[in-house]
Structures are given as structure tokens and as C-alpha cells.
Design an enzyme around this catalytic site. Sequence first.
Site, PDB file in Angstrom:
ATOM      1  CG  ASP A 150      -4.634  -2.611  -2.258  1.00  0.00           C
ATOM      2  OD1 ASP A 150      -3.395  -2.150  -2.498  1.00  0.00           O
ATOM      3  OD2 ASP A 150      -5.001  -3.416  -1.918  1.00  0.00           O
TER       4      ASP A 150
ATOM      5  CE1 TYR B  11      -7.221  -9.391  -2.496  1.00  0.00           C
ATOM      6  CE2 TYR B  11      -7.543  -6.811  -2.458  1.00  0.00           C
ATOM      7  CZ  TYR B  11      -7.047  -8.127  -1.876  1.00  0.00           C
ATOM      8  OH  TYR B  11      -5.672  -7.586  -1.446  1.00  0.00           O
TER       9      TYR B  11
ATOM     10  CE  LYS C 199      -2.705  -5.981  -3.531  1.00  0.00           C
ATOM     11  NZ  LYS C 199      -4.369  -5.445  -3.232  1.00  0.00           N
TER      12      LYS C 199
ATOM     13  CG  HIS D  11      -2.242 -10.854  -4.853  1.00  0.00           C
ATOM     14  ND1 HIS D  11      -3.572 -10.632  -5.040  1.00  0.00           N
ATOM     15  CD2 HIS D  11      -1.950 -10.390  -3.420  1.00  0.00           C
ATOM     16  CE1 HIS D  11      -4.020 -10.613  -3.693  1.00  0.00           C
ATOM     17  NE2 HIS D  11      -3.295 -10.343  -2.910  1.00  0.00           N
TER      18      HIS D  11
ATOM     19  CB  ILE E 205      -4.076  -0.170   2.270  1.00  0.00           C
ATOM     20  CG1 ILE E 205      -3.276  -1.632   2.366  1.00  0.00           C
ATOM     21  CG2 ILE E 205      -3.727   0.646   1.180  1.00  0.00           C
ATOM     22  CD1 ILE E 205      -3.422  -2.556   1.207  1.00  0.00           C
TER      23      ILE E 205
ATOM     24  CE  LYS F 236     -11.168  -6.036   5.733  1.00  0.00           C
ATOM     25  NZ  LYS F 236     -11.699  -7.580   5.111  1.00  0.00           N
ATOM     26  CB  SER F 237     -13.724   0.242   8.375  1.00  0.00           C
ATOM     27  OG  SER F 237     -14.805   0.329   9.132  1.00  0.00           O
TER      28      SER F 237
ATOM     29  CG  ASN G  93      -9.324   3.260  10.308  1.00  0.00           C
ATOM     30  OD1 ASN G  93      -9.407   3.156  11.308  1.00  0.00           O
ATOM     31  ND2 ASN G  93     -10.008   2.261   9.421  1.00  0.00           N
TER      32      ASN G  93
END
Length: 279
Positions: A49, A54, A79, A110, A230, A232-233, A242
Amino acid sequence: MTPNTAVPNITLNNGVEIPQLGFGVFQVPPEETQRIVEDALEAGYRHIDTAAAYRNEAAVGAAIAATGIPREGIFITTKLRNGEQGMAREAFRNSCRELGVDYVDLYLIHWPVPSRNLFPEAWKAMETLHADGEIRAIGVSNFLADHLDTLLQSADVVPAVNQFELHPTFQQSELAAKSRSLGIAVEAYSPLGQGADLNAEPVATAAEKYGVSPAQVVLAWHLSHGTIVIPKSANSARMRDNLAAAGVVLTTEEISGITALESGARIGSDPAVAAHSQM
């Protein structure tokens, strides 16, 4: 590289299947994104995603190309940038160029940006792209109930997804219920919330019981409700943890205990007033 087959798919309202547990790249610096996404794909994620806002779509595309995984084996969401709602077709095509793909699996508006009221126009352009096969599914992000009502007054296609902030201490249960009643899948961003979510007693107790992390418990709670998540890391071990949340099964009592953590603790901006014209 084999995908984690334990991650279930959700079937959207147009028959398209989306992996219920994906990988988000919000606030991941562009210069780090390729490495991090390659690590996520190596770990087994098959749902990525991103967003034009971004500024890391090109790095996401580079990571996908570098892995050699067939395009159809990865579900890509991006998006529409807020400032480009009046030129959605051009914005979409630019995202495709950045990603190095000729279609996107899910394309979202978005933010509604109600002060500009351009999202119905953007949706019409997205419906055309969807009909032409350039987008497999179209949806929205950060849409509240009144934004959905406005959109549906002129929409021919019901959104497949509504992605919004959702975690144990901020569940937006009425919005989730309305979205689902319309056949719109709920997708959670910021699914782990903050310290209050991960350190809460019901979460900690379940984590100790099953020998898993608090994050895995919270993600398992989301999955139990049929919500798409979704997380994140940047840490590859945490990515794998996760992803393994798909194998954690909570009891009805544990799910209820986590649901009871609702406190109205919003982390992000309020879509009712947020302009986000800079995005």
C-alpha cells in the site's frame, strides 16, 4: 520466495480478491523504500500500500521489479493526491509510470477534502479507468458517512474499500458498520494505534497467553473482524512477526475485551475538517 499462504484473502464487492494483511509504506523515506519493500516481499507480503503523496511509488516499483515476482502475484494499492482530484486520470497514469506498471489493483481517493468538493468528479474519472481495465478496484480513504452519502448520489460504482484510521482505542464503529452495510470493505491504517493500544491489559494478557507480541494480538483482533490491515515496519523480523498474526486466533472473550478499549483516541487528522491541500 513463497508467499505466506496463511494470510487470507478478502473478496471485494466486484469479485477482486485482496490479501487481508498487507504492508504499508506511509512515511517511509523514498531512499529507504526499495530495500524495505524488498524485505517485506521476501518475508511473504503480497499486498503493498503506497500513495502519490508518500513520494515513494518509484521505489516501490523498483522493489517489485527487483524481486522478479510476477506482477499478478502482488496486489498494489496507490492513492490519488489531494491536489490532483481535478485531474484524476492524469494523476493515475503518472502513478502507473512511477510504479512501472500498466494497471493498479486498487486506487483510492486519498482524502475527501470537502472544502473543495472535487471528489465526485475524481470518482467519475476513476470509474472510467476501472471500466477500461486500468484499475481492478476503486475505493476511498478517510471518507466519513456524509462523504460516502455525497459520493453515492452520483456514483455508478460503489467503492470497494474505505480505508481509514482504526485501532482498538479509535474504532470508528459506526463508520465501519455503514461502510460494510453498503458492501464496502473496511481497511485499517494505523492499525496498531499507539502505546495505549499495545500496552492495554487485554492485549498484554493475550500476548502472554499465546507467546506472541502485543502487535500480533492487535492485528489478530483486526483480522477477526474481517478488516483489511496494512501495518508497516522497517525491521524485517517485525515484518515477519506482523505477517504471522494471521495465525493467531483469539477467543470471543479476548476479542470483546480488546473492543472495549475504545476511547475516541484519534491519532491522525479529522477528515471532516482536514484540507490536506499539500498532499
